[in-house]
Design a protein around this motif. Structure first.
Motif, PDB file in Angstrom:
ATOM      1  N   VAL A 117      95.770   9.112  34.025  1.00  0.00           N
ATOM      2  CA  VAL A 117      96.716   9.919  33.250  1.00  0.00           C
ATOM      3  C   VAL A 117      98.117   9.784  33.839  1.00  0.00           C
ATOM      4  CG1 VAL A 117      97.369  12.285  32.619  1.00  0.00           C
ATOM      5  CG2 VAL A 117      94.991  11.538  32.406  1.00  0.00           C
ATOM      6  N   LEU A 118      98.206   9.794  35.156  1.00  0.00           N
ATOM      7  CA  LEU A 118      99.516   9.655  35.792  1.00  0.00           C
ATOM      8  C   LEU A 118     100.127   8.280  35.522  1.00  0.00           C
ATOM      9  CD1 LEU A 118      98.934  11.456  39.198  1.00  0.00           C
ATOM     10  CD2 LEU A 118     100.241  12.266  37.231  1.00  0.00           C
ATOM     11  N   VAL A 119      99.300   7.259  35.470  1.00  0.00           N
ATOM     12  CA  VAL A 119      99.812   5.924  35.141  1.00  0.00           C
ATOM     13  C   VAL A 119     100.369   5.910  33.723  1.00  0.00           C
ATOM     14  CG1 VAL A 119      99.105   3.531  34.717  1.00  0.00           C
ATOM     15  CG2 VAL A 119      98.365   4.687  36.800  1.00  0.00           C
ATOM     16  N   VAL A 120      99.650   6.532  32.792  1.00  0.00           N
ATOM     17  CA  VAL A 120     100.126   6.589  31.401  1.00  0.00           C
ATOM     18  C   VAL A 120     101.454   7.348  31.326  1.00  0.00           C
ATOM     19  CG1 VAL A 120      99.631   7.554  29.111  1.00  0.00           C
ATOM     20  CG2 VAL A 120      97.845   6.356  30.380  1.00  0.00           C
ATOM     21  N   LEU A 121     101.532   8.473  32.034  1.00  0.00           N
ATOM     22  CA  LEU A 121     102.780   9.244  32.024  1.00  0.00           C
ATOM     23  C   LEU A 121     103.938   8.437  32.605  1.00  0.00           C
ATOM     24  CD1 LEU A 121     101.606  12.807  33.127  1.00  0.00           C
ATOM     25  CD2 LEU A 121     102.343  12.085  30.850  1.00  0.00           C
ATOM     26  N   HIS A 122     103.662   7.729  33.672  1.00  0.00           N
ATOM     27  CA  HIS A 122     104.718   6.954  34.323  1.00  0.00           C
ATOM     28  C   HIS A 122     105.189   5.790  33.451  1.00  0.00           C
ATOM     29  CE1 HIS A 122     107.052   5.242  37.553  1.00  0.00           C
ATOM     30  NE2 HIS A 122     106.431   4.074  37.390  1.00  0.00           N
ATOM     31  N   GLU A 123     104.251   5.115  32.776  1.00  0.00           N
ATOM     32  CA  GLU A 123     104.607   3.929  31.997  1.00  0.00           C
ATOM     33  C   GLU A 123     105.155   4.262  30.612  1.00  0.00           C
ATOM     34  OE1 GLU A 123     101.141   1.452  31.925  1.00  0.00           O
ATOM     35  OE2 GLU A 123     101.408   0.784  33.990  1.00  0.00           O
ATOM     36  N   LYS A 124     104.545   5.238  29.941  1.00  0.00           N
ATOM     37  CA  LYS A 124     104.909   5.477  28.541  1.00  0.00           C
ATOM     38  C   LYS A 124     105.911   6.616  28.345  1.00  0.00           C
ATOM     39  CE  LYS A 124     100.975   3.351  26.613  1.00  0.00           C
ATOM     40  NZ  LYS A 124     100.495   2.908  25.373  1.00  0.00           N
ATOM     41  N   TYR A 125     106.023   7.499  29.311  1.00  0.00           N
ATOM     42  CA  TYR A 125     106.917   8.649  29.145  1.00  0.00           C
ATOM     43  C   TYR A 125     107.842   8.786  30.358  1.00  0.00           C
ATOM     44  CZ  TYR A 125     103.416   9.709  25.624  1.00  0.00           C
ATOM     45  OH  TYR A 125     102.575   9.641  24.557  1.00  0.00           O
TER      46      TYR A 125
ATOM     47  N   PRO B 246     101.539  19.944  29.052  1.00  0.00           N
ATOM     48  CA  PRO B 246     100.674  19.849  27.874  1.00  0.00           C
ATOM     49  C   PRO B 246     100.346  18.402  27.502  1.00  0.00           C
ATOM     50  CG  PRO B 246     102.803  20.792  27.270  1.00  0.00           C
ATOM     51  CD  PRO B 246     102.811  20.596  28.735  1.00  0.00           C
ATOM     52  N   LEU B 247     101.302  17.522  27.690  1.00  0.00           N
ATOM     53  CA  LEU B 247     101.066  16.116  27.380  1.00  0.00           C
ATOM     54  C   LEU B 247     100.002  15.527  28.310  1.00  0.00           C
ATOM     55  CD1 LEU B 247     101.877  13.603  25.762  1.00  0.00           C
ATOM     56  CD2 LEU B 247     103.630  13.179  27.505  1.00  0.00           C
ATOM     57  N   SER B 248     100.081  15.843  29.593  1.00  0.00           N
ATOM     58  CA  SER B 248      99.106  15.292  30.545  1.00  0.00           C
ATOM     59  C   SER B 248      97.698  15.833  30.281  1.00  0.00           C
ATOM     60  CB  SER B 248      99.528  15.604  31.980  1.00  0.00           C
ATOM     61  OG  SER B 248      99.520  16.998  32.198  1.00  0.00           O
ATOM     62  N   LEU B 249      97.588  17.110  29.929  1.00  0.00           N
ATOM     63  CA  LEU B 249      96.259  17.670  29.632  1.00  0.00           C
ATOM     64  C   LEU B 249      95.687  17.088  28.338  1.00  0.00           C
ATOM     65  CD1 LEU B 249      96.716  21.401  30.694  1.00  0.00           C
ATOM     66  CD2 LEU B 249      95.672  19.522  31.970  1.00  0.00           C
ATOM     67  N   GLU B 250      96.559  16.815  27.383  1.00  0.00           N
ATOM     68  CA  GLU B 250      96.106  16.188  26.133  1.00  0.00           C
ATOM     69  C   GLU B 250      95.614  14.763  26.394  1.00  0.00           C
ATOM     70  OE1 GLU B 250      95.270  16.406  22.050  1.00  0.00           O
ATOM     71  OE2 GLU B 250      95.823  17.945  23.489  1.00  0.00           O
ATOM     72  N   ILE B 251      96.351  14.012  27.199  1.00  0.00           N
ATOM     73  CA  ILE B 251      95.925  12.653  27.555  1.00  0.00           C
ATOM     74  C   ILE B 251      94.601  12.713  28.324  1.00  0.00           C
ATOM     75  CG2 ILE B 251      96.513  10.626  28.944  1.00  0.00           C
ATOM     76  CD1 ILE B 251      99.489  11.265  28.331  1.00  0.00           C
ATOM     77  N   ALA B 252      94.488  13.671  29.238  1.00  0.00           N
ATOM     78  CA  ALA B 252      93.245  13.825  30.010  1.00  0.00           C
ATOM     79  C   ALA B 252      92.072  14.132  29.079  1.00  0.00           C
ATOM     80  CB  ALA B 252      93.405  14.929  31.049  1.00  0.00           C
ATOM     81  N   ARG B 253      92.298  14.998  28.086  1.00  0.00           N
ATOM     82  CA  ARG B 253      91.230  15.341  27.140  1.00  0.00           C
ATOM     83  C   ARG B 253      90.764  14.105  26.376  1.00  0.00           C
ATOM     84  NH1 ARG B 253      91.152  17.422  21.896  1.00  0.00           N
ATOM     85  NH2 ARG B 253      93.410  17.413  21.810  1.00  0.00           N
TER      86      ARG B 253
END
Length: 171
Positions: A34-42, A53-60
């Motif tokens: 999830v942290l990789v997605v946040l770092h790369e896409k956002y 909220p975005l990180s919890l949604e990605i985790a879900r």
């Protein structure tokens, strides 16, 4: 508060969220993804109110993907090797019953044979060779002993209910 601190705190929250639905090791792996997605896409988001909220949604979504993958692979129906009983060293009850019946048939068939055949089988079971049996029984020729052995085995086989197996290629 800079982005690195925010992501570190988010990581703890994501791990707790994922651990409530997955095993601990899987939850830590998922949090890292999830942290990789946040770092790369956002990369433009730097506020906790936006990232949480975005990180919890990605985790879900990632938890769902892990579960779908487990179902597809059959991992949800697997049984742990530790839970399986160990195979016993003794033969199963069916094999024991078959062996017991075979021994009973053999004993009753041996009882119907003549004295010479029973003595010959007893000496063979003691591990004596044919020349030693020849001396014990006082037989003049070794070929006579071979003939007795053949006839006794044939009688025993008939009384047990078996038949001679013919070697391949012979009629």
């Amino acid at each position: 508060m800079d982005r690195a601190d925010i992501l570190e705190r988010l990581r703890e929250r994501i791990v707790r969220f994922a651990a409530s639905r997955l095993m601990r090791d899987d939850a830590e792996d998922l949090a890292q993804e999830v942290l990789v997605v946040l770092h790369e896409k956002y990369p433009t988001l730097d506020r906790v109110e936006d990232l949480l909220p975005l990180s919890l949604e990605i985790a879900r979504f990632k938890i769902w993907a892990v579960r779908r993958k487990a179902v597809r692979r059959g991992e949800d129906r697997q049984v742990s090797v530790d839970d399986l009983p160990l195979a016993g060293q003794a033969p199963d009850p069916f094999e024991q019953a078959v062996r017991r019946e075979r021994v009973e048939r053999l004993e009753s068939a041996l009882a119907t044979l003549g004295d010479r055949c029973r003595e010959l089988f007893r000496l063979k079971l003691e591990g004596l060779s044919f020349p030693e049996i020849q001396k014990r029984l006082g037989v003049a020729a070794l070929n006579t002993l071979y003939t007795w052995d053949f006839r006794c085995r044939k009688q025993l086989l008939e009384r047990v209910g078996g038949a001679w197996e013919k070697p391949e290629g012979r009629a």
